[in-house]
Design an enzyme around this catalytic site. Sequence first.
Site, PDB file in Angstrom:
ATOM      1  CB  CYS A   2      -0.938   0.109   1.205  1.00 59.87           C
ATOM      2  SG  CYS A   2      -2.083  -1.253   1.350  1.00 59.87           S
ATOM      3  NE  ARG A  27       4.499   1.795  -0.449  1.00 58.60           N
ATOM      4  CZ  ARG A  27       5.632   1.537   0.194  1.00 58.60           C
ATOM      5  NH1 ARG A  27       6.767   1.752  -0.409  1.00 58.60           N
ATOM      6  NH2 ARG A  27       5.623   1.076   1.411  1.00 58.60           N
ATOM      7  CD1 TRP A  75      -0.670  -6.405  -3.364  1.00 63.90           C
ATOM      8  CD2 TRP A  75      -0.838  -7.104  -1.245  1.00 63.90           C
ATOM      9  NE1 TRP A  75      -0.387  -7.750  -3.340  1.00 63.90           N
ATOM     10  CE2 TRP A  75      -0.496  -8.202  -2.058  1.00 63.90           C
ATOM     11  CE3 TRP A  75      -1.015  -7.319   0.118  1.00 63.90           C
ATOM     12  CZ2 TRP A  75      -0.300  -9.491  -1.552  1.00 63.90           C
ATOM     13  CZ3 TRP A  75      -0.834  -8.595   0.636  1.00 63.90           C
ATOM     14  CH2 TRP A  75      -0.472  -9.666  -0.196  1.00 63.90           C
ATOM     15  CG  ASN A 101       2.142   1.055   3.911  1.00 68.53           C
ATOM     16  OD1 ASN A 101       1.842  -0.115   3.740  1.00 68.53           O
ATOM     17  ND2 ASN A 101       3.379   1.484   3.823  1.00 68.53           N
ATOM     18  N   GLY A 102       0.112  -0.605   6.257  1.00 67.84           N
ATOM     19  CA  GLY A 102       0.565  -1.430   7.378  1.00 67.84           C
ATOM     20  C   GLY A 102      -0.533  -2.366   7.811  1.00 67.84           C
ATOM     21  CD  GLU A 485      15.944 -12.532 -10.160  1.00 70.83           C
ATOM     22  OE1 GLU A 485      15.501 -13.134  -9.175  1.00 70.83           O
ATOM     23  OE2 GLU A 485      15.514 -11.418 -10.534  1.00 70.83           O
ATOM     24  CE  LYS A 489      12.469 -10.415 -12.301  1.00 70.69           C
ATOM     25  NZ  LYS A 489      13.058 -10.619 -11.040  1.00 70.69           N
ATOM     26  CD  GLU A 492       9.045 -11.621  -9.720  1.00 70.07           C
ATOM     27  OE1 GLU A 492       8.940 -10.989  -8.683  1.00 70.07           O
ATOM     28  OE2 GLU A 492      10.020 -11.485 -10.490  1.00 70.07           O
ATOM     29  CG  HIS A 508      18.979 -37.149  -8.367  1.00 69.58           C
ATOM     30  ND1 HIS A 508      19.366 -38.457  -8.165  1.00 69.58           N
ATOM     31  CD2 HIS A 508      20.103 -36.485  -8.702  1.00 69.58           C
ATOM     32  CE1 HIS A 508      20.673 -38.565  -8.352  1.00 69.58           C
ATOM     33  NE2 HIS A 508      21.142 -37.375  -8.693  1.00 69.58           N
ATOM     34  CE  LYS A 608      10.711  -2.493  -7.088  1.00 65.62           C
ATOM     35  NZ  LYS A 608      11.089  -3.769  -7.698  1.00 65.62           N
TER      36      LYS A 608
HETATM   37  C1  G6P Z   1       9.117  -8.693  -3.717  1.00 65.28           C
HETATM   38  C2  G6P Z   1       9.634  -8.112  -5.011  1.00 65.28           C
HETATM   39  C3  G6P Z   1      10.972  -8.753  -5.355  1.00 65.28           C
HETATM   40  C4  G6P Z   1      11.962  -8.563  -4.228  1.00 65.28           C
HETATM   41  C5  G6P Z   1      11.384  -9.081  -2.903  1.00 65.28           C
HETATM   42  C6  G6P Z   1      12.237  -8.644  -1.731  1.00 65.28           C
HETATM   43  O1  G6P Z   1       8.790 -10.030  -3.881  1.00 65.28           O
HETATM   44  O2  G6P Z   1       8.712  -8.310  -6.058  1.00 65.28           O
HETATM   45  O3  G6P Z   1      11.481  -8.157  -6.529  1.00 65.28           O
HETATM   46  O4  G6P Z   1      13.129  -9.244  -4.513  1.00 65.28           O
HETATM   47  O5  G6P Z   1      10.080  -8.542  -2.669  1.00 65.28           O
HETATM   48  O6  G6P Z   1      12.137  -7.248  -1.629  1.00 65.28           O
HETATM   49  P1  G6P Z   1      13.288  -6.304  -1.110  1.00 65.28           P
HETATM   50  O7  G6P Z   1      12.702  -4.943  -1.228  1.00 65.28           O
HETATM   51  O8  G6P Z   1      13.521  -6.703   0.324  1.00 65.28           O
HETATM   52  O9  G6P Z   1      14.479  -6.516  -1.950  1.00 65.28           O
END
Ligand code: G6P
Length: 613
Positions: A2, A27, A75, A101-102, A485, A489, A492, A508, A608
């Site tokens: 948020c 956010r 969110w 937010n929280g 990673e 991607k 996501e 395995h 994010k």
């Molecule tokens: C979310 C984001 C990721 C990020 C992760 C950790 O899942 O989408 O891109 O790696 O949070 O966030 P931070 O801000 O702690 O790197």
Amino acid sequence: MCGIVGYAGAKQAAPVLLDGLSKLEYRGYDSAGICVHGEMGLQIAKAKGRLQVLIDQTQNGSNMKGVVGIGHTRWATHGAPSDINSHPHLSDSGKIAVVHNGIIENETRLRGWLEGKGVHFHSETDTEVVANLVGYYYAKHADFLGAVRKAMSRIEGSYALGILCADQPDTIVAVKKDSPLIFGFGEGENYIASDVPAILKYTQTVAYLDDGEMVVFNAHDVAFYDQTGEPIEKKKEHISWELSAAERGGFDHFMLKEIYEQPKALRDTVSPRIRDGRVVLEGIDLSAEYLKGLRKIYLVACGSAYYVSVLAKYTIEKACRIPTEAVMASEFRYSDPVIDESNLVIIISQSGETADTLAALREAKRLGAKTLAIVNVVGSAIAKTADQTIYTWAGPEIAVATTKAFTTQLAVVYLLALQMGYALKTISEKDYADHVAALQRLPDAVSEVLSEENIQKIQYYASRYYGHHDAFYIGRNMDSAVCLEGSLKLKEVAYLHSEAYPAGELKHGPISLIEEGTLVVALATVKPLFDKMMANVREVRARGADVLCVTLKEMEQEARNQSNGIICVPTVLPMFQPSLTLIPLQIFAYYVALNRGCDVDKPRNLAKSVTVE
Ligand code: G6P
């Protein structure tokens, strides 16, 4: 999760608030709302869906008159996304409006208590409890600030709150605990926001609020208070980010813009830390004596930052010969970790506010470990809590799926590994000098990977493979960590089922899932293991997989003979190779997502900054 904004000035507030929210959508983006204090009192507009719905509904804010207001992008945590659950929330009395937010952890108890006092609730949110709590105390004493303070003393959990009172048309009150909040100083106008991009267009002078602090402001005046209610001075900080950093520029998506920004972000992160051929990490105290006493280094993070940690394990162990372990923050904090002052705990976080990562950092400190954070957002909770912080200078990262923050976090890991290895003499003088020089050239090598020719090739592969149902990313050694990673991607942003496996582990179990039409992305950039990788590639092709291979230019011919598609990256020193191998995987995920019609910058269900556990 948020985002909140607030504005008091001479301009119409609603368009400013909507513009600010557009920069905070990363956010959370399941609903949005604003409240403007105008001639008609507190006027609220809110809507489920993307911010655009609210923009359309309010004709870009033009049908809401007033020069003071607050806004929110959500969110959902308490209650599904809906018009009613969207913020701002109004107290039952209609006097108090709140954006939050929280998470209010004692929401159920407070709600019951307020209902017992005859208060009616209209939404399922924890935030409405705050509005009503402030409203309850305001009704008793007609003291806005006092009511907010009293409410703060009763709520448990995390919050950044922007609050309006119907009887005080000029004033905004904001408080915070464990959720970020900045104050922006303007000329005849003032702002609050969850993050800098929301107000960057209007001011570059900000103050970061600390936990328990309160700010009370109108267009011209501002007063800060500490948690005991005493007035305090806050340091004014200058934000060096350029305005363009928070805009999409000519790009269709922030993700693509941020992919292209990687050479610059890398340069900004690395160059100031190399002087006369030496790594200089100012303010970071990691003496040879201290390092020699270390039993183990832990790297703790979430999501992509955790995958940086997995790569860092290889890098640090190789350069420093200190046992190193990468742990997910959500697991670390509840695992009763064997940690004391003989451990260094490195925390990695782009936002600096991820709830699990922050909690893990606090746990590591409690257990007596020295803590060092690698963070992108200046003044964030993790940056402030850690014993030492090294900033990544990636600039604001807006796309939910990280790219340039990942690359720069990895660059800081390289700097740290080199500095520690040099101090410990586990790296020879010559190796050290070679690595420092190569690290300075890394941004150019990344630019090479971003060549038009490569992009077109990757676009073509994306258009060929986007319809596949399953993908497996395989690789060995550091490549296996890059696979994690790359695969994330694709999940996501393209919603394509994808898994990452060390190639040697495939037989395995996972190989049973390989069949005609499965996509296998095979990374083969670790030279000593190239032949073994090709053997794994043959195994999956024999079972019908389509193989897209990412390898070094010098291996191109041989890899081409075994694969259906090939992407080459330049060869750099093995320590830095992952920084190049990853780039095609980011671009591939981006174009697969486009082909699949996905909302690249705002993938479903994600946000994010993950400020809930
Ligand atoms: C979310 C984001 C990721 C990020 C992760 C950790 O899942 O989408 O891109 O790696 O949070 O966030 P931070 O801000 O702690 O790197």
